[in-house]
Design a protein around this motif. Structure first.
Motif, PDB file in Angstrom:
ATOM      1  N   GLU A   1     136.022  42.086 -69.678  1.00 36.55           N
ATOM      2  CA  GLU A   1     136.650  40.995 -68.630  1.00 36.55           C
ATOM      3  C   GLU A   1     136.802  42.130 -67.505  1.00 36.55           C
ATOM      4  O   GLU A   1     137.172  43.247 -67.537  1.00 36.55           O
ATOM      5  N   PHE A   2     136.469  41.544 -66.285  1.00 35.25           N
ATOM      6  CA  PHE A   2     136.788  42.066 -64.784  1.00 35.25           C
ATOM      7  C   PHE A   2     137.212  41.070 -63.935  1.00 35.25           C
ATOM      8  O   PHE A   2     136.515  40.063 -63.655  1.00 35.25           O
ATOM      9  N   ASP A   3     138.449  41.182 -63.605  1.00 34.99           N
ATOM     10  CA  ASP A   3     139.156  40.535 -62.827  1.00 34.99           C
ATOM     11  C   ASP A   3     138.672  40.592 -61.291  1.00 34.99           C
ATOM     12  O   ASP A   3     139.397  41.359 -60.578  1.00 34.99           O
ATOM     13  N   ALA A   4     137.461  39.927 -60.807  1.00 35.10           N
ATOM     14  CA  ALA A   4     137.162  40.303 -59.566  1.00 35.10           C
ATOM     15  C   ALA A   4     137.939  39.469 -58.609  1.00 35.10           C
ATOM     16  O   ALA A   4     138.029  40.114 -57.206  1.00 35.10           O
ATOM     17  N   ASP A   5     138.620  38.508 -58.619  1.00 37.42           N
ATOM     18  CA  ASP A   5     139.481  37.942 -57.739  1.00 37.42           C
ATOM     19  C   ASP A   5     140.506  38.579 -57.212  1.00 37.42           C
ATOM     20  O   ASP A   5     140.977  38.397 -56.170  1.00 37.42           O
ATOM     21  N   ASN A   6     141.098  39.370 -58.199  1.00 36.60           N
ATOM     22  CA  ASN A   6     142.267  40.218 -57.757  1.00 36.60           C
ATOM     23  C   ASN A   6     142.042  41.735 -57.425  1.00 36.60           C
ATOM     24  O   ASN A   6     142.806  42.488 -57.825  1.00 36.60           O
ATOM     25  N   THR A   7     140.750  41.947 -57.289  1.00 37.49           N
ATOM     26  CA  THR A   7     140.165  43.482 -57.245  1.00 37.49           C
ATOM     27  C   THR A   7     139.651  43.723 -55.853  1.00 37.49           C
ATOM     28  O   THR A   7     138.765  42.777 -55.538  1.00 37.49           O
ATOM     29  N   ASN A   8     140.272  44.449 -55.001  1.00 36.64           N
ATOM     30  CA  ASN A   8     139.697  44.822 -53.824  1.00 36.64           C
ATOM     31  C   ASN A   8     138.857  46.079 -53.899  1.00 36.64           C
ATOM     32  O   ASN A   8     139.427  46.997 -53.948  1.00 36.64           O
ATOM     33  N   LEU A   9     137.495  45.982 -53.866  1.00 36.36           N
ATOM     34  CA  LEU A   9     136.630  47.111 -53.940  1.00 36.36           C
ATOM     35  C   LEU A   9     136.633  47.981 -52.594  1.00 36.36           C
ATOM     36  O   LEU A   9     136.432  47.279 -51.659  1.00 36.36           O
ATOM     37  N   ILE A  10     136.923  49.305 -52.686  1.00 35.61           N
ATOM     38  CA  ILE A  10     136.773  50.223 -51.682  1.00 35.61           C
ATOM     39  C   ILE A  10     135.908  51.407 -52.159  1.00 35.61           C
ATOM     40  O   ILE A  10     135.485  51.456 -53.145  1.00 35.61           O
TER      41      ILE A  10
ATOM     42  N   MET B   1     127.635  43.266 -64.891  1.00 34.24           N
ATOM     43  CA  MET B   1     127.600  44.346 -65.832  1.00 34.24           C
ATOM     44  C   MET B   1     128.560  44.041 -66.924  1.00 34.24           C
ATOM     45  O   MET B   1     128.449  44.468 -68.079  1.00 34.24           O
ATOM     46  N   ALA B   2     129.936  43.406 -66.564  1.00 33.81           N
ATOM     47  CA  ALA B   2     131.077  43.223 -67.681  1.00 33.81           C
ATOM     48  C   ALA B   2     130.412  42.227 -68.484  1.00 33.81           C
ATOM     49  O   ALA B   2     130.993  42.378 -69.508  1.00 33.81           O
TER      50      ALA B   2
ATOM     51  N   LYS C   1     149.221  41.336 -58.453  1.00 39.74           N
ATOM     52  CA  LYS C   1     148.114  41.418 -59.157  1.00 39.74           C
ATOM     53  C   LYS C   1     146.801  42.351 -58.679  1.00 39.74           C
ATOM     54  O   LYS C   1     146.091  42.828 -59.100  1.00 39.74           O
ATOM     55  N   GLU C   2     146.953  42.047 -57.211  1.00 38.94           N
ATOM     56  CA  GLU C   2     145.888  42.359 -56.715  1.00 38.94           C
ATOM     57  C   GLU C   2     145.770  43.838 -56.344  1.00 38.94           C
ATOM     58  O   GLU C   2     147.003  44.325 -56.012  1.00 38.94           O
ATOM     59  N   ARG C   3     144.720  44.541 -56.602  1.00 40.81           N
ATOM     60  CA  ARG C   3     144.750  46.161 -56.771  1.00 40.81           C
ATOM     61  C   ARG C   3     143.358  46.639 -55.856  1.00 40.81           C
ATOM     62  O   ARG C   3     142.561  45.636 -55.719  1.00 40.81           O
ATOM     63  N   SER C   4     143.363  47.753 -55.273  1.00 41.99           N
ATOM     64  CA  SER C   4     142.350  48.241 -54.646  1.00 41.99           C
ATOM     65  C   SER C   4     141.641  49.224 -55.718  1.00 41.99           C
ATOM     66  O   SER C   4     142.296  50.043 -56.557  1.00 41.99           O
ATOM     67  N   ALA C   5     140.488  49.268 -55.845  1.00 43.03           N
ATOM     68  CA  ALA C   5     139.561  50.242 -56.948  1.00 43.03           C
ATOM     69  C   ALA C   5     138.402  50.330 -56.350  1.00 43.03           C
ATOM     70  O   ALA C   5     137.811  49.599 -55.602  1.00 43.03           O
ATOM     71  N   THR C   6     137.758  51.745 -56.768  1.00 39.47           N
ATOM     72  CA  THR C   6     136.333  52.200 -56.349  1.00 39.47           C
ATOM     73  C   THR C   6     135.617  51.558 -57.766  1.00 39.47           C
ATOM     74  O   THR C   6     136.052  51.152 -58.657  1.00 39.47           O
ATOM     75  N   VAL C   7     134.228  51.587 -57.329  1.00 36.33           N
ATOM     76  CA  VAL C   7     133.301  51.056 -58.400  1.00 36.33           C
ATOM     77  C   VAL C   7     133.474  52.064 -59.688  1.00 36.33           C
ATOM     78  O   VAL C   7     133.433  51.807 -60.873  1.00 36.33           O
ATOM     79  N   GLU C   8     133.793  53.512 -59.381  1.00 34.83           N
ATOM     80  CA  GLU C   8     134.094  54.334 -60.352  1.00 34.83           C
ATOM     81  C   GLU C   8     135.236  53.827 -61.381  1.00 34.83           C
ATOM     82  O   GLU C   8     135.225  53.937 -62.672  1.00 34.83           O
ATOM     83  N   ASP C   9     136.289  53.471 -60.515  1.00 39.54           N
ATOM     84  CA  ASP C   9     137.473  52.985 -61.439  1.00 39.54           C
ATOM     85  C   ASP C   9     136.999  51.553 -62.396  1.00 39.54           C
ATOM     86  O   ASP C   9     137.609  51.601 -63.545  1.00 39.54           O
ATOM     87  N   VAL C  10     136.328  50.767 -61.669  1.00 34.66           N
ATOM     88  CA  VAL C  10     136.188  49.559 -62.487  1.00 34.66           C
ATOM     89  C   VAL C  10     135.100  49.913 -63.496  1.00 34.66           C
ATOM     90  O   VAL C  10     135.028  49.299 -64.623  1.00 34.66           O
ATOM     91  N   LEU C  11     134.106  50.917 -63.436  1.00 34.96           N
ATOM     92  CA  LEU C  11     133.027  51.258 -64.657  1.00 34.96           C
ATOM     93  C   LEU C  11     133.974  51.948 -65.813  1.00 34.96           C
ATOM     94  O   LEU C  11     133.759  51.720 -66.872  1.00 34.96           O
ATOM     95  N   ASP C  12     135.006  52.803 -65.231  1.00 35.21           N
ATOM     96  CA  ASP C  12     135.902  53.250 -66.236  1.00 35.21           C
ATOM     97  C   ASP C  12     136.406  52.333 -67.055  1.00 35.21           C
ATOM     98  O   ASP C  12     136.630  52.349 -68.487  1.00 35.21           O
ATOM     99  N   GLU C  13     136.941  51.348 -66.528  1.00 33.67           N
ATOM    100  CA  GLU C  13     137.613  50.163 -67.208  1.00 33.67           C
ATOM    101  C   GLU C  13     136.684  49.329 -68.304  1.00 33.67           C
ATOM    102  O   GLU C  13     137.079  49.239 -69.448  1.00 33.67           O
TER     103      GLU C  13
ATOM    104  N   THR D   1     127.217  54.811 -65.252  1.00 30.47           N
ATOM    105  CA  THR D   1     127.656  55.007 -66.387  1.00 30.47           C
ATOM    106  C   THR D   1     129.006  55.715 -66.177  1.00 30.47           C
ATOM    107  O   THR D   1     129.325  56.681 -65.390  1.00 30.47           O
ATOM    108  N   CYS D   2     130.136  55.408 -66.742  1.00 25.01           N
ATOM    109  CA  CYS D   2     131.480  56.122 -66.458  1.00 25.01           C
ATOM    110  C   CYS D   2     131.370  57.538 -66.640  1.00 25.01           C
ATOM    111  O   CYS D   2     130.432  57.818 -67.592  1.00 25.01           O
ATOM    112  N   SER D   3     132.444  58.270 -66.370  1.00 18.69           N
ATOM    113  CA  SER D   3     132.258  60.012 -66.355  1.00 18.69           C
ATOM    114  C   SER D   3     132.361  60.118 -67.944  1.00 18.69           C
ATOM    115  O   SER D   3     131.953  61.213 -68.074  1.00 18.69           O
ATOM    116  N   ARG D   4     133.134  59.084 -68.755  1.00 22.08           N
ATOM    117  CA  ARG D   4     133.440  59.777 -70.178  1.00 22.08           C
ATOM    118  C   ARG D   4     132.052  59.930 -70.843  1.00 22.08           C
ATOM    119  O   ARG D   4     131.973  60.667 -71.718  1.00 22.08           O
TER     120      ARG D   4
END
Length: 551
Positions: free
Chosen positions: A312-321, A305-306, A21-33, A226-229
């Motif tokens: 929902e933002f699963d912070a426990d299983n998200t490794n910000l990079i 923000m979420a 479940k743990e994944r790496s994501a940038t702030v941009e990725d999380v904002l998009d979600e 703000t997400c790119s969209r």
């Protein structure tokens, strides 16, 4: 299998499941979600934050109402021979025109002396209505004091911009913009009790410092989180709120609040209330992560923000990079200057943008502070000006995505230049000459100038290298402050000679449009990460054109 072995197997399975479940994501990725779908909560939050933008438009344009000079609202005193004779002569020579105008009052008619208030004439305003121009005798030969008061605001803005450019990336956007907005609120309240024009000028300088600490931080915070969209839409919404402040809130307040002191106090209270809205949102997670590498703080900001958006933002299983785009080291101002020399294409593009920002700021504020010279009704003038800015935001949103940045920018400048020339045609519309060709074309010109400025903002962000984007944006904004300072002086040009002023504005707009043809098209392209990439793109573009011509 023993119970102990079964427990070990379960533990291993659960551990592998958590790792999956743990994944790496940038702030941009999380904002998009968390911003992928439309959210009414998000719209409400952005609207609350943009009340400070609306309030800033109120503050900047306040002198147009608080310091309005009512050149058409005065009457002769019975014992003044100068006034009665001059009014009588003008009425005989121009029977279809009202003699109560600035030419008669200031002595431009028949090259006579300006009339003196309380000796030759008295202001004839509605009961209870006042402006500081009347209270401090700012009219005719002392008009420059009013325009200087407006220009000094942008001197303070220059200082505020410098403060912001050196602190936003280190101390944070909210940390700087919130105090800036509270400074503006305090200054507007102080201006309500200003005893003279000198004190008011000092207050406006400090007000400009606070305003541009807030303005710069607001745009950066909202766009980067703000997400790119939705960025194009949100950028247009920011411009729309500015138009509402200029064309709706200030004229309405100015119409119903008859005292210039209470009008200033109302602006201070409006700014104070809107500044409180910034305590709703967290610090910028992008700034915390990309500039300061504060992973824990960025994660907390994203969680908040979420929650605000109801996502929902699963912070426990998200490794910000950090994002790869921001991996390039931040450049100092000295590094930026060196790269202008080493990679001339970057320097050329920045010089073009600086040239355009000076012109567009001069034209924008030239009209913003001159509507009282162009129309009989200042309230309707500013209302239509606000509507034109809202239309400009919608046109830019459509044009930039449909036709590209460069085509939209060039078209707006050329259309603005043409409208200023058409404004010279002496036509009127309506049975009582409610609208003139001059007013209509100047409104269209204001709309195109506003749209061009919005496009310039986007252009600078997209064509600048990642490690120099903040510095180049600051340099262009500083260039714009030169035009902003000179813009209010255009009201004096309109008083001197409207025809020559409109021709001058047309030449400026057309020259900016033609020079913009040298800029690259950035629609659908990733922003460059270095000055070398800017140079390479230019070389590839030139080679491709040569190949097309030879074939």
């Amino acid at each position: 299998m023993t119970n102990h072995q079964e427990d070990q197997e379960k533990t291993m399975k659960s551990g592998s499941l958590s790792l999956e479940k743990e994944r790496s994501a940038t702030v941009e990725d999380v904002l998009d979600e968390i911003q992928h779908e439309k959210s009414w909560r998000g719209l409400i939050i952005v609207t609350l934050l943009l009340t400070t933008h609306l309030s800033t438009a109120y503050v900047i344009n306040y002198p147009n109402f608080g310091g309005f000079i009512p050149y058409t609202s005065w009457k002769c005193l019975k014992n003044s021979t100068l006034c009665t004779e001059r009014v009588g002569q003008y009425s005989k020579e121009y029977p279809g025109k009202s003699p109560y105008n600035s030419d008669v009052l200031c002595g431009k008619y028949k090259d006579g002396p300006a009339m003196t208030v309380k000796t030759d004439f008295a202001w004839d305003l509605a009961e209870g209505r006042s402006t500081y121009a009347i209270e401090w005798d700012i009219y005719c030969g002392t008009e420059y004091k009013g325009t200087l008061l407006s220009s000094l605001y942008f001197v303070g803005g220059f200082v505020g911009l410098l403060i912001g450019s050196f602190t936003f990336d280190t101390l944070g956007r909210r940390t700087i913009l919130i105090p800036g907005y509270f400074v503006v609120a305090a200054c507007m309240l102080a201006a309500a009790i200003a005893p003279n024009i000198g004190v008011m000028m000092a207050i406006r300088v400090v007000m400009g410092i606070g305003s541009y600490m807030g303005l710069s931080g607001l745009y950066v915070y909202i766009i980067e989180n703000t997400c790119s969209r939705w960025r194009g839409l949100v950028s247009s919404y920011i411009a729309t709120c500015w138009g509402l402040g200029t064309g709706a809130v200030l004229p309405i307040f100015g119409y119903f609040i008859t005292s210039w002191r209470w009008l200033s106090a109302a602006g201070g209270l409006l700014m104070f209330g809107s500044a409180l809205c910034w305590f709703i949102v967290p610090d910028s997670p992008r700034q915390l992560m990309e500039n300061n590498n504060k992973k824990s703080a960025a994660t907390k900001s994203l969680k908040r923000m979420a929650k605000l958006l109801g996502r929902e933002f699963d912070a426990d299983n998200t490794n910000l990079i950090r994002s790869k785009k921001e991996a390039v080291a931040q450049a100092s101002y000295l590094d930026t200057l060196k790269e202008f020399i080493r990679y001339p294409e970057l320097g050329i593009q920045v010089m073009i943008q600086m040239h355009q920002w000076v012109i567009v700021a001069f034209l924008y504020y030239g009209f913003t502070f001159s509507w009282s010279k162009l129309g009989k009704n200042i309230y309707l003038g500013y209302m239509f000006s606000g509507i034109s800015e809202i239309l400009a935001a919608l046109i830019c949103w459509f044009g930039q995505d449909m036709f590209g940045r460069r085509t939209t920018l060039v078209s707006l400048y050329l259309a603005g230049g043409a409208s200023f020339l058409i404004a010279l045609v002496p036509l009127s519309f309506g049975s009582q000459n409610v609208l003139t060709m001059e007013q209509l074309m100047c409104l269209i010109g204001t709309m195109t100038v506003s749209g061009a400025w919005g496009t310039n903002y986007l252009y600078v962000a997209e064509q600048s290298p990642t490690n120099q984007r903040g510095k180049i944006s600051a340099v262009c904004s500083i260039a714009a402050r030169l035009g902003s300072f000179a813009g209010p002086q255009a009201s004096l040009l309109f008083t001197w000679n409207k025809t020559a002023t409109l021709v001058f504005f047309s030449v400026l707009a057309i020259s900016a449009g033609l020079i913009a043809l040298r800029l690259p098209e950035t629609r659908g392209r990733q922003s460059p990460n270095s000055a070398q990439e800017v140079q390479d793109r230019r070389r590839n573009s030139v080679e491709r054109r040569r190949g097309e011509l030879s074939s």
